[in-house]
Design a protein around this motif. Structure first.
Motif: not given
Length: 70
Positions: A33-52
């Motif tokens: 979670v990134d709480a450095s701004g006014e509203e917290p944001k989730y840090i997410v890991e995304i997997r691309s179709a090519d596996g990266s």
């Protein structure tokens, strides 16, 4: 940012399809979670179709429904 126990979720994303944009839910893994701004944001890991994979910030996520493990 602070780390949390990672969990599977879906994130609300705006994607470009041809000449227009669309909103859809995409699978991801929440890793912090990134709480450095006014509203917290989730840090997410995304997997691309090519596996990266890559990290991104998400405003809105939803966790899968709990399962009964009796």
């Amino acid at each position: 940012m602070f780390a949390i126990t990672p969990f599977q979720a879906t994130r609300y994303a705006v994607v470009i399809k041809g000449d227009r944009t669309a909103q859809e839910w995409q699978p991801c893994r929440v890793v912090g979670v990134d709480a450095s701004g006014e509203e917290p944001k989730y840090i997410v890991e995304i997997r691309s179709a090519d596996g990266s994979s890559y990290l991104d910030k998400a405003d809105l996520i939803r966790k899968p429904a709990p399962t009964n493990q009796a």
